[in-house]
Design a protein around this motif. Sequence first.
Motif, mmCIF file in Angstrom:
data_model
loop_
_atom_site.group_PDB
_atom_site.id
_atom_site.type_symbol
_atom_site.label_atom_id
_atom_site.label_comp_id
_atom_site.label_asym_id
_atom_site.label_seq_id
_atom_site.Cartn_x
_atom_site.Cartn_y
_atom_site.Cartn_z
ATOM 1 N N ARG A 169 106.897 31.020 28.579
ATOM 2 C CA ARG A 169 105.661 30.242 28.645
ATOM 3 C C ARG A 169 105.933 28.905 29.325
ATOM 4 N N THR A 225 101.465 20.914 31.478
ATOM 5 C CA THR A 225 100.092 20.977 31.989
ATOM 6 C C THR A 225 100.030 20.746 33.490
ATOM 7 N N GLN A 265 96.260 27.645 33.814
ATOM 8 C CA GLN A 265 96.554 28.046 32.438
ATOM 9 C C GLN A 265 96.094 26.958 31.466
ATOM 10 N N TRP A 308 93.637 27.325 28.248
ATOM 11 C CA TRP A 308 93.975 26.902 26.891
ATOM 12 C C TRP A 308 92.948 25.923 26.341
ATOM 13 N N ARG A 314 89.735 27.741 25.446
ATOM 14 C CA ARG A 314 89.958 28.526 24.234
ATOM 15 C C ARG A 314 90.065 27.635 23.002
ATOM 16 N N TYR A 367 94.103 21.283 21.564
ATOM 17 C CA TYR A 367 94.655 21.868 22.795
ATOM 18 C C TYR A 367 96.161 22.028 22.686
ATOM 19 N N GLU A 371 96.833 25.056 20.639
ATOM 20 C CA GLU A 371 96.379 26.302 21.254
ATOM 21 C C GLU A 371 97.378 26.834 22.275
ATOM 22 N N LYS A 372 98.024 25.952 23.022
ATOM 23 C CA LYS A 372 98.903 26.449 24.081
ATOM 24 C C LYS A 372 100.194 27.074 23.555
#
Length: 376
Positions: free
Chosen positions: A63, A67, A73, A77, A80, A88, A91-92
Amino acid sequence: MKHLSILFLTTILPDEKRGLTGGEIVSSHVVKVLRDLGHDVYVLGYGRPGYEKKEKEILAGYRGIETNENRLQAVFWFVRAIIKGNAYSVEKFIGKSYKNYLIKFTGKKKWDCVIVDHAQMSWLLPCLTGMRLVHLSHNSEALLYNEQAKESGFLRRFIFKREADKIEKMERKLAKISNSVWTLTKANSDDFLRLGCKSTLNLPVPPMQLPDNFRISEPIYDIGLLGSWNWRPNRTGLDWFCNYVLPRLPQDIRVAVAGNGADDLCFRFPNLFVLGRVKDAATFLAEVNCIAIPSIAGNGIQIKTLDAISIGRPVIATSHALRGIDGIPERVMVADTPVDFVNSIEKSLIAQKDIVHDDWAKRRREMFVATLKEAL
């Protein structure tokens, strides 16, 4: 002391080839000392693309978390995170593969202790019910995002304020569920006690370990600055130095900036040399007459400050750069205004002080080992 089985749940597995961030350095220090003390430590985390896992590491998948390097991506994120109501930065790191590995390894082996490294891994708490938990906190994350919100425009202020609110809930949950919270400064320990933590431990993180054959070389530059300049609090300090300190210095003073994220400063000043990521931090710091650390934002302890002090060169730092560090040697000069910073630099360069070989770094490493040993 009984040797413990410890599962260390982190965000990203430290990658020496790429160059470690401050957070990765702290995590590596903790894991190494726990193993040196005889404990059986397994580390579960993601790897950046191309990472090769080491012994007793569990690779949850690849992964890219930066950022600025994964903008599409990052947008995914963020969207989502909004839909699911998450932070955030939490979430990532959420992923099925990570959760499945955790369930697998907690099901097949009894762990004496599980260390949750970073508040961003709090999403794993439902999988850790009934286990003895330690939370390793690198910063007061909510405070850090609130600070960034104050310095931003409307949209970024909204994003950072939302992040601060979400992360604070995670930190509060970690404070109440964890058997203990390990922090890097007393101020952060006090923050977690206010959040309802049962017990806290302040870890005196050590500086980097210099190799036995390390030697101070003839200086190439007069002033050196080292950091990850993509990290906003670090960049705020660098901009302060370039805007208010550097223009006041004589143009024959050579200033070198090492670390990713400062390429935009190339050619801005005739005496400023932007080197990018350097192969070895200690070698770079040894090649400057004095080290400048102009931090004015952020919280938690600064690894780059510890490393700079350990080299033995004169250090000029703001009070903010020295937060959470006890027993600061006399060769470290404190300067909080541009004028004081310039005066301290010029004083240091005129004096041309010899390298100081004291036991400051050795004593701090011994304190770190003793503190972790007592904690377990």
